[in-house]
Design an enzyme around this catalytic site. Structure first.
Site, PDB file in Angstrom:
ATOM      1  CB  SER A 153      -0.814  -0.059   1.265  1.00  8.50           C
ATOM      2  OG  SER A 153      -1.741   1.157   1.455  1.00  8.50           O
ATOM      3  CE1 TYR A 166      -4.035  -2.235   5.426  1.00  5.59           C
ATOM      4  CE2 TYR A 166      -3.201  -0.031   4.539  1.00  5.59           C
ATOM      5  CZ  TYR A 166      -3.605  -1.339   4.335  1.00  5.59           C
ATOM      6  OH  TYR A 166      -3.920  -1.763   3.214  1.00  5.59           O
TER       7      TYR A 166
END
Lengths: 261, 440
Positions: A153, A166
């Site tokens: 990501s 995250y």
């Protein structure tokens, strides 16, 4: 097992794309489903792996009815580490392409209050990924061929207050992928790191993401297939995220710490 | 976030949730309404919160010998066509756009150009699973939960959310339509032609609603059948008879300014459209796409009406009043000059369902941009439609008064009572159902 001799004229590195089988880890997500459709349409046999695999049976029939595709649903839990080696060894035939799509995103505020939520993100996004890629990398290295695709990501490019658990797990995953690439490039194994920005999926439901920066899962799937074909190292999707993140990475920490991004 | 349906009116601030298997709607806050592609014209699928069926879009089972299909309700007609035309199967009934979900099609009990021969979608749905407001999932068919089955077909999503559908598809030999197009100089001639061609499966007429006097109702009637292999033998189509039409679509990138559509531009369009066919009659083989979905080729064609938005007025009147009623209503429209540049006339066969729109007669659909003058005028038309024993289509409606619904849908009381029984708190509500006081 010695790798087969590599004669460029009779290259064993790139098996015919239509017949090579593909393993999708985390097959229930919207991006995973778009990838499955893309490859099923091209005629590839698919392994769809996720938790509660019974729910994948609908996808198996869907891919069969739409494209006449061969697909198989498999039970897979990213954090059941001890099961990973046996899971992969049992695949027959072994997949030519492994696409790791699973990921876990919880609200940062909740993770700040509750360590268990933070831990779950670190485990699924990083430890789980590292664990399943362990037997996969070894097998592909021994075979001297194969493709590993990891959906990381842009959140892993720089830690931010809004999603640092995250983001740090994805940063770890990105580093893991680049390490594997460095190790396996010489052995004929291709490793692709995918960094999606905003994607219009269940994960971003309720977020009002800016339309020009938000990709549809189908577009992400097409971009990934193209990057696999071209044996790219890192893919940002949509493409402008490469430049957005370049700017974000280059903001001096003294300024960055005061921003809310 | 702001949401609207195809007419871009009204625009409302609402939360859209993606439905996931296992989700229990009784845990949602406030009122909710199921939502598919948002292709109804008005406020039918808008509400405080909206539950999208689109994530559920898988084909679950298909029997290649019988054509019986089981699919999740978020599957669209575009998916259906792309998957099943090459296998020799066609949706049994299709609305004028392929960008609708099966769930939405059931909620609207959609009809097509074949209603006079083959009925609405409700005639071809064998069963479905329905998620109720309290989280129960019921299997509904003509023999199991039969009242709920009937109420859901045309029930505008108010009974619950359809999760999956078992549907009888229709066999085709080719992806082409054997088309026959006939010009009619006025309404009388058109009505005669409808009767003359009543035996053909598909029929539809485009009408110029601005011409008056003895030209009133000048139109093109097109009738068609799925072409057979025998019919196309020896033509270039014979090599690949079930070929999908090419995907070509022209996007409309911007909202047109409001002045772009006026009586002059509409009259010009109508003149050109009427005269595009020089001869009285024409026969040809055409891909199904242009026949069933002519406007789908213009992506976002709703933007032509500008940011003010538009609505579609579609009514049906029974055959015994057909000619007289149609003439009076069309005279009013032509006089008012609130032009509609695509008006479409079709015929319906007999149907008597609880909330489904079609009943035997003639149905006319007209587009109107939203203006100050429009709604009072449509109220006048409502009175006329009701006086001829007709009714209007809820899927296109954005402004009807509750009294009109009460007066023209005779089984409304039965429907309201069923909704109360299913969900005493009446948690499933749309802007339309509240406007029409369906929960009172």
């Amino acid at each position: 097992m010695a790798p087969e001799t590599q004669n460029p004229k009779h290259g064993t590195q790139n098996p015919k794309p239509e017949t090579s089988s593909i393993l999708i880890l985390g097959a229930k997500s919207d991006i995973a489903r778009a990838i499955a459709h893309h490859y099923a349409q091209a005629g590839h046999p698919l392994y769809l792996a996720a938790r509660n695999a019974a729910r994948l049976e609908a996808d198996v029939s869907d891919l069969k009815i739409r494209y006449g595709a061969e697909a198989q649903a498999l039970e897979f839990d990213a954090t059941a580490y001890e099961s990973h080696a046996a899971f992969y060894a049992a695949l027959d035939p072994q997949p030519e392409i492994v696409i790791l799509v699973f990921g876990l995103l919880s609200e940062q505020e909740e993770a700040d209050k509750d360590w268990a939520k933070a831990q779950a993100m670190l485990e699924a996004n990083f430890v789980g990924a590292a664990s399943i890629l362990h037997p996969i990398a070894n097998a592909m290295e021994a075979r001297g061929q194969g493709t590993i695709v990891g959906i990381s990501s842009v959140a892993g490019d720089r830690g931010r207050a809004s999603n640092y658990h995250y983001g740090s797990a994805k940063a770890g995953f990105t580093a893991l992928l680049s390490g594997l690439r460095n190790r396996l490039a010489k052995k004929g194994v291709h490793v692709l790191t995918v960094k999606p920005g905003f994607v219009d999926t269940a994960m971003t439901e309720g977020m009002d993401t800016p339309a020009p920066l938000t990709a549809k899962p189908e577009q992400v799937a097409r971009d990934i297939a193209k990057a696999i074909k071209k044996r790219k190292n890192t893919l940002y999707t949509k493409w402008m995220w490469r430049y957005i993140m370049l700017i974000i990475k280059n903001i001096p920490e003294g300024i960055f710490k005061k921003l809310s991004l | 976030m702001s949401h609207s349906n195809w007419g871009n009116y009204p625009i409302t601030d609402a939360t859209e949730h993606r439905f996931q298997p296992g989700m229990n709607p009784s845990e949602l806050n406030g009122y909710w309404i199921p939502r598919g592609m948002g292709r109804c014209y008005g406020d039918s699928s808008l509400g405080d919160s909206m539950l999208s069926i689109l994530p559920l879009n898988r084909f679950l089972a298909f029997d290649e010998t019988t054509g019986l299909l089981k699919a999740e309700a978020g599957v669209t007609y575009a998916d259906l066509l792309e998957t099943f035309v090459p296998k020799g199967w066609f949706p049994p009934v299709t609305p004028g756009t392929k960008f609708v979900s099966l769930g939405g099609a059931i909620a609207s009990d959609v009809h097509g150009k074949n209603h006079h021969k083959e009925g609405s979608l409700s005639s071809h749905v064998r069963s479905f699973e329905l998620l109720l407001a309290d989280g129960r999932i019921l299997h509904c068919s003509p023999t199991e939960n039969a009242q709920l089955f009937e109420a859901t077909l045309g029930g505008m999503g108010l009974t619950g959310m359809v999760l999956n559908v078992t549907l009888q598809m229709k066999p085709i030999e080719t992806s082409l339509i054997a088309l026959h197009s006939i010009k009619a100089r006025n309404l009388d001639e058109l009505m005669d032609l409808f009767e003359q061609y009543n035996h053909v499966t598909y029929s539809v007429a485009w009408i110029d609603c601005l011409s008056k006097g003895n030209k009133m109702g000048r139109s093109h009637l097109t009738v068609g059948e799925h072409a057979s292999l025998e019919q196309i033998a020896g033509t270039k189509h014979a090599q690949n008879p079930l070929k999908l039409p090419p995907k070509k679509a022209i996007p409309i990138p911007i909202y047109f300014p409001n002045f772009a559509l006026n009586n002059l531009t509409i009259k010009t369009f109508n003149f050109l459209y009427y005269n595009r066919q020089f001869k009285k009659e024409k026969k040809s083989f055409v891909p199904y796409e242009g026949f069933f979905y002519p406007l789908d080729m213009l992506l976002d064609w709703n933007r032509i009406y500008g940011k003010r938005g538009f609505t579609q007025y579609q009514f049906v009147i029974p055959p015994e009043n057909g000619r007289e009623g149609m003439r009076e209503i069309m005279t009013r429209i032509a006089q008012k000059g609130l032009g509609s540049f695509l008006a479409v006339l079709k015929t319906f066969g007999p149907q008597d369902s609880m909330m489904g729109f079609p009943t035997k007669g003639y149905t006319l659909a007209l587009d109107f941009p939203i203006t100050k003058k429009l709604f009072p005028f449509l109220d006048e038309l409502d009175e006329l439609v009701a006086s001829y024993g007709g009714r209007i289509y809820l899927t296109k409606d954005v402004r009807m008064k509750p009294e009109m619904l009460e007066q023209t849908y005779p089984r409304l009381g039965e429907f309201k009572a069923l909704l109360k029984e299913l969900d005493p708190q009446q948690r499933i509500r749309s802007m339309q159902s509240e406007r029409l006081r369906i929960h009172e």
